[in-house]
Write an enzyme that holds these catalytic residues in place. Structure first.
Site, mmCIF file in Angstrom:
data_model
loop_
_atom_site.group_PDB
_atom_site.id
_atom_site.type_symbol
_atom_site.label_atom_id
_atom_site.label_comp_id
_atom_site.label_asym_id
_atom_site.label_seq_id
_atom_site.Cartn_x
_atom_site.Cartn_y
_atom_site.Cartn_z
ATOM 1 N N CYS A 2 28.583 46.925 -27.956
ATOM 2 C CA CYS A 2 27.896 46.241 -28.434
ATOM 3 C C CYS A 2 26.670 46.570 -27.323
ATOM 4 O O CYS A 2 27.570 47.148 -26.478
ATOM 5 C CB CYS A 2 28.083 45.143 -28.873
ATOM 6 S SG CYS A 2 28.937 44.237 -30.161
ATOM 7 N N ARG A 33 24.345 53.961 -28.229
ATOM 8 C CA ARG A 33 25.677 53.526 -27.933
ATOM 9 C C ARG A 33 26.427 53.881 -28.801
ATOM 10 O O ARG A 33 27.476 53.822 -29.735
ATOM 11 C CB ARG A 33 25.470 52.454 -27.136
ATOM 12 C CG ARG A 33 24.658 52.181 -25.607
ATOM 13 C CD ARG A 33 24.836 51.046 -24.997
ATOM 14 N NE ARG A 33 25.830 50.469 -24.410
ATOM 15 C CZ ARG A 33 26.785 49.966 -23.757
ATOM 16 N NH1 ARG A 33 26.132 51.019 -22.679
ATOM 17 N NH2 ARG A 33 27.371 50.337 -22.876
ATOM 18 N N TRP A 96 28.227 46.278 -32.582
ATOM 19 C CA TRP A 96 28.830 47.712 -33.293
ATOM 20 C C TRP A 96 30.634 46.260 -33.597
ATOM 21 O O TRP A 96 30.919 45.567 -33.466
ATOM 22 C CB TRP A 96 29.890 48.564 -32.418
ATOM 23 C CG TRP A 96 30.391 49.312 -32.724
ATOM 24 C CD1 TRP A 96 30.068 50.771 -32.972
ATOM 25 C CD2 TRP A 96 31.424 49.933 -32.889
ATOM 26 N NE1 TRP A 96 31.156 51.436 -33.951
ATOM 27 C CE2 TRP A 96 32.176 51.157 -33.450
ATOM 28 C CE3 TRP A 96 32.778 48.794 -32.228
ATOM 29 C CZ2 TRP A 96 33.160 51.702 -33.866
ATOM 30 C CZ3 TRP A 96 34.262 49.437 -32.766
ATOM 31 C CH2 TRP A 96 34.505 50.815 -33.436
ATOM 32 N N ASN A 124 28.448 41.032 -25.601
ATOM 33 C CA ASN A 124 28.917 42.605 -25.801
ATOM 34 C C ASN A 124 30.916 42.545 -25.642
ATOM 35 O O ASN A 124 31.365 41.804 -24.250
ATOM 36 C CB ASN A 124 28.578 43.592 -25.356
ATOM 37 C CG ASN A 124 29.117 44.567 -24.625
ATOM 38 O OD1 ASN A 124 30.347 44.805 -25.737
ATOM 39 N ND2 ASN A 124 29.036 45.090 -24.152
ATOM 40 N N GLY A 125 31.718 42.641 -26.218
ATOM 41 C CA GLY A 125 33.241 42.787 -25.681
ATOM 42 C C GLY A 125 34.178 41.563 -26.460
ATOM 43 O O GLY A 125 33.601 41.808 -27.926
ATOM 44 N N GLU A 591 39.709 70.317 -27.382
ATOM 45 C CA GLU A 591 38.080 69.679 -27.004
ATOM 46 C C GLU A 591 37.007 69.691 -28.060
ATOM 47 O O GLU A 591 36.173 69.517 -28.942
ATOM 48 C CB GLU A 591 37.546 69.773 -25.513
ATOM 49 C CG GLU A 591 36.251 69.645 -25.623
ATOM 50 C CD GLU A 591 35.872 68.102 -25.461
ATOM 51 O OE1 GLU A 591 36.906 68.110 -25.819
ATOM 52 O OE2 GLU A 591 34.525 68.008 -25.496
ATOM 53 N N LYS A 595 35.045 67.864 -31.054
ATOM 54 C CA LYS A 595 33.391 67.931 -31.572
ATOM 55 C C LYS A 595 33.359 68.171 -32.488
ATOM 56 O O LYS A 595 32.944 67.458 -33.407
ATOM 57 C CB LYS A 595 33.482 69.099 -30.615
ATOM 58 C CG LYS A 595 33.454 69.155 -28.870
ATOM 59 C CD LYS A 595 32.314 68.219 -28.445
ATOM 60 C CE LYS A 595 32.387 66.996 -28.323
ATOM 61 N NZ LYS A 595 33.787 66.227 -27.282
ATOM 62 N N GLU A 598 34.719 64.748 -34.600
ATOM 63 C CA GLU A 598 33.406 63.771 -34.326
ATOM 64 C C GLU A 598 32.002 64.126 -34.980
ATOM 65 O O GLU A 598 31.209 62.964 -34.736
ATOM 66 C CB GLU A 598 33.632 63.303 -33.109
ATOM 67 C CG GLU A 598 32.903 64.093 -32.114
ATOM 68 C CD GLU A 598 33.109 63.229 -31.192
ATOM 69 O OE1 GLU A 598 32.860 61.961 -30.481
ATOM 70 O OE2 GLU A 598 33.388 64.086 -29.494
ATOM 71 N N HIS A 614 55.848 77.594 -35.058
ATOM 72 C CA HIS A 614 56.638 76.985 -35.181
ATOM 73 C C HIS A 614 56.503 75.769 -36.537
ATOM 74 O O HIS A 614 56.794 74.870 -36.405
ATOM 75 C CB HIS A 614 57.062 75.782 -34.390
ATOM 76 C CG HIS A 614 57.617 76.477 -33.330
ATOM 77 N ND1 HIS A 614 58.776 77.391 -33.515
ATOM 78 C CD2 HIS A 614 57.055 77.541 -32.085
ATOM 79 C CE1 HIS A 614 59.094 78.180 -31.827
ATOM 80 N NE2 HIS A 614 58.471 77.834 -31.087
ATOM 81 N N LYS A 714 29.134 55.427 -27.997
ATOM 82 C CA LYS A 714 29.161 56.024 -26.924
ATOM 83 C C LYS A 714 30.318 55.702 -26.133
ATOM 84 O O LYS A 714 31.028 56.792 -25.415
ATOM 85 C CB LYS A 714 27.406 55.645 -26.518
ATOM 86 C CG LYS A 714 28.103 57.392 -25.268
ATOM 87 C CD LYS A 714 28.068 58.327 -25.628
ATOM 88 C CE LYS A 714 28.557 59.618 -24.037
ATOM 89 N NZ LYS A 714 28.139 60.506 -24.627
HETATM 90 C C1 AGP Z 1 33.935 62.260 -26.920
HETATM 91 O O1 AGP Z 1 32.571 63.491 -27.678
HETATM 92 C C2 AGP Z 1 33.887 61.026 -27.331
HETATM 93 N N1 AGP Z 1 33.086 61.039 -27.642
HETATM 94 C C3 AGP Z 1 34.977 60.359 -26.896
HETATM 95 O O2 AGP Z 1 36.230 60.605 -26.965
HETATM 96 C C4 AGP Z 1 34.794 59.942 -25.602
HETATM 97 O O3 AGP Z 1 35.120 60.361 -24.316
HETATM 98 C C5 AGP Z 1 35.941 59.040 -24.625
HETATM 99 O O4 AGP Z 1 35.612 57.860 -26.195
HETATM 100 C C6 AGP Z 1 36.186 58.559 -23.694
HETATM 101 O O5 AGP Z 1 34.649 58.665 -23.478
HETATM 102 P P1 AGP Z 1 34.640 57.613 -21.327
HETATM 103 O O6 AGP Z 1 34.641 59.477 -21.022
HETATM 104 O O7 AGP Z 1 33.629 57.311 -21.238
HETATM 105 O O8 AGP Z 1 36.346 56.859 -20.863
#
Ligand code: AGP
Length: 719
Positions: A2, A33, A96, A124-125, A591, A595, A598, A614, A714
């Site tokens: 949040c 975020r 969130w 937040n938490g 990676e 991308k 997500e 395999h 984020k």
């Molecule tokens: C990456 O595109 C994602 N948004 C997510 O996997 C992110 O890398 C992961 O949550 C780790 O975040 P951080 O690097 O802030 O720890």
């Protein structure tokens, strides 16, 4: 996850409209975020309350949806903008959802009571013991309006306030906050306001970030704030005098008030200001017109002021009478710092804005020539082929003697660890393992004092990674942070580390942080082995390769038009996509798959090319889109073998290869994406760019809100 934001003006006249606009704009800066609802609380009108005499009512505006929906609600509710305040405390929140659906009654701010809203909180938490607290508070007659854990906090404030009144004491706001915090378990970044403490706000944190921006025309007398520790003697006297009165009162778990850490102010000391903050007196020692901005993220403060103070866990920031006081929710431990520095943020607002790009993500993809340069700036001497990482220098001898290196991260940051594990092992000959933070914790993996644990995180606030960090600290391991966000929990809690200096990354999909983390880790590996004569040649090759990376990334970015057409013509309607990589390129495949998933919501899977035969090969036909990374390195022949397995089954892969490398006849591939050749351990820095662009254009073509993808945030600050 949040976002919290607060604004306090003192001797700076602001009307309610200006205050509301400041709060809403602060929330807008936190939008990146990820969230599902928003809200704020400001002062309403003075009225005679009977019980408390003349008090200020609250105006709380909150709703599911984006901040623009909140702004519209302010207009629809016809909030009176005219009243002027020379001292006012407002708090705001983007939520969130963790406990309770995104609906109005679950939005923050939450209030202690429906009748008057004596205490109002944004949080937040996650409060992990909220069920027990809720049950206790219900048993004491409190009525809940929401399904959230946060509402318990607001009610605890009222509960303890009433307890104090019954005992004939009137606690300072920070004292009352201590009593409440004593009951909470879990993580929080918290702001609270109350008409019992007009114009004041308390902010505190445990496991979630919180900072205070200071804006004043006067020069501050000092650039730090003293931490005010409990004066144990006077607290004990107060406790003794008052304790008996309260001993009959039961706490949430049958404890007495004393067990609750209940340290009220003794009679006669009501509201005595127990200290004078040196920082906020002007030269003539008169109160200073000042504005304070409290936030979970510097992005919402930087346009107002660059003077910020980062709170530590268990700090209580108490703002009143134009001063910021820092109290501790725990007694002082040996060596604990007694001041909090007021730092100067280096971020510029324009870094946070999109510039000529449509989305933050596209801006950040195209920023990578600069961000990778900045990661290396001042740290690599390309003339003498040396690397100097100031934040690690003193610790290198210890790390060189460690038994093993454990890299721990989540998501994209985890992939940057995978991408560099091999070069670490080659250069240091220290065993390196790479762990997903959540799984590492689930297994309660053994950790020892002679381990070096490397934590990689863009935000420095990812809950899984922070919990893993604390797990390793408890076991005496040396911890290193590779972090982008300065002042973040991880950068402050690790023994040493490297800030990747990628600049603020706003897009939820991590792009420039990945390449900067990658480079920071390579520099770390070089630093660990720069005492090795036998590796001087390899060092020089890598360092000279690093120097070319920013320009080579510029070269790869020229593929954007070709990639945009590829997505439009051939990939948009696909249901799934495979990425094949081996050796250094396996991390690139993983990676790229993340991308694409997500951001474009298309299923995608990164596959180790050696594993194709395999099982995964069963998926291959003339329709399944496949991206294969076939740039030149020692594993190139094996990668080509995997590609031949695909083409023999009528697969026509998209091949990422080196410029001019006609490795395969055109009728066997769908297309090639040619990238410059670099050193094998750096090639992933270039190969990842095409898949970043593919994920971006797939998302844009599908009309997806690229910077705010559904269900994601984020910074994942909850487990
Ligand atoms: C990456 O595109 C994602 N948004 C997510 O996997 C992110 O890398 C992961 O949550 C780790 O975040 P951080 O690097 O802030 O720890």
């Amino acid at each position: 996850m949040c976002g919290i934001f607060g604004y306090v003006n003192f001797l700076v006249d602001k009307n309610r409209g200006e205050i509301v606009d400041t709060l809403i704009e602060g929330l807008q800066r936190l939008e990146y975020r990820g969230y599902d609802s928003a809200g704020f609380a400001v002062d309403g009108k003075l009225f005679n309350d009977g019980d408390n005499g003349e008090i200020m009512s609250n105006i709380i505006v909150k709703c599911p949806g984006k901040v623009k929906v909140l702004r519209q609600k302010v207009a629809d509710d016809k909030i009176d903008r005219s009243d002027v305040f020379d001292n006012h405390a407002g708090i705001a929140h983007t939520r969130w959802a963790t406990h309770g659906q995104p609906k109005e009654q679950n939005c923050h701010p939450h209030r202690s009571d429906a009748a008057k809203g004596e205490f109002i909180v944004v949080h937040n938490g996650i409060i992990t013991n909220f069920a027990a607290l809720r049950e206790y508070l219900l048993s004491k007659g409190h009525q809940f309006e929401s399904e959230t854990d946060t509402e318990c906090i607001a009610k605890l404030f009222k509960h303890f306030y009433d307890l104090n009144l019954k005992a004939g004491v009137s606690p300072d706001f920070n004292e009352l906050t201590k009593q409440v915090l004593h009951e909470l378990e879990g993580s929080y970044g918290l702001l609270v306001k109350s008409f019992h403490y007009p114009g004041e706000v308390c902010g505190t944190r445990k496991g979630s970030p919180l900072l205070v921006g200071v804006k004043t025309d006067r020069k501050l007398k000092v650039d730090f704030v003293d931490v005010e520790f409990e004066n144990n003697a006077s607290a004990a006297v107060a406790q003794q005098q008052i304790g008996q009165t309260l001993s009959s009162l039961n706490g949430p778990n049958g404890a007495t008030a004393q067990d609750l850490g209940f340290i009220p102010v003794a009679p006669g000391e009501q509201n005595l200001r127990t200290s004078q903050s040196r920082a906020f007196l002007s030269e003539d020692d008169l109160p200073t017109p000042v504005e304070f901005f409290l936030s979970s993220d510097p992005a919402s403060v930087v346009q107002h002021t660059k003077k910020v103070l980062f709170l530590e866990d268990d700090d209580i920031a108490h703002i009143y009478d134009g001063e910021l006081h820092i109290h501790r929710a725990s007694t002082k431990s040996a060596g604990e710092s007694t001041v909090r520095p007021i730092q100067t943020l280096e971020m510029e607002l324009n870094e946070i804005m999109k510039g000529p790009f449509k989305h933050f993500m596209q801006k950040e993809i195209f920023e990578q020539p600069d961000s990778t340069f900045n990661t290396m700036r001042g740290r690599i001497d390309f003339e003498n082929n040396t690397v100097t990482l100031g934040g690690l220098k003193a610790w290198l001898p210890t790390i060189r003697r460690c038994r093993r290196i454990i890299m721990i991260a989540c998501g994209t940051s985890y992939h940057s660890c995978l991408a560099t594990r091999s070069i670490f092992e080659e250069l240091t000959e220290i065993p390196v393992s790479v762990e997903l933070a959540s799984d590492f914790l689930d297994r309660r993996s053994p950790v020892f004092r002679d381990d070096t644990c490397v934590f990689v995180s863009q935000s420095g606030e990812t809950a899984d990674s922070i919990l893993a960090l604390q797990y390793c600290l408890e076991r005496g391991a040396l911890t290193v942070g590779i972090v982008n966000s300065v002042g973040s929990s991880m950068s402050r809690q690790t023994h040493c580390g490297v800030h990747i200096n990628a600049g603020p990354e706003i897009g939820v999909a991590s792009t420039k942080a990945y390449t900067s983390q990658y480079i920071a880790l390579v520099m770390f590996a070089l630093s660990l082995s720069n005492d090795s004569i036998s590796r001087a040649g390899r060092h020089e090759e890598i360092i000279q390769g690093l120097q070319k990376i920013p320009d080579q990334i510029k070269q790869v970015l020229k593929l954007e038009d070709k990639i945009k057409k590829l997505c439009n013509d051939d990939l948009n309607d696909q249901k799934s996509l495979l990425l094949l990589g081996r050796g250094y390129q396996f991390a690139t495949a993983l990676e790229g798959a993340l991308k694409i998933k997500e951001i474009s919501y298309m299923h995608s899977e990164g596959v180790l090319a050696g594993e194709l035969k395999h099982g995964v090969l069963a998926l291959v036909d003339d329709k399944l889109p496949i991206i294969a990374f076939a740039t030149r390195d020692s594993l190139f022949p094996k990668t080509m073998s995997a590609i031949e397995q695909v083409t023999a089954r009528d697969g026509r892969p998209i091949v990422v290869c080196n410029e001019g490398d006609a490795i395969i006849s055109n009728d066997k591939v769908h297309t090639t994406l040619e990238v410059p050749q670099t050193v094998d351990c750096l090639q992933g820095l270039l190969n990842v760019i095409p898949v970043q662009l593919i994920s971006y254009w797939l998302a844009v073509n599908r009309g997806i809100d690229v910077d705010f993808p559904r269900n994601l945030a984020k910074s994942v600050t909850v487990e």
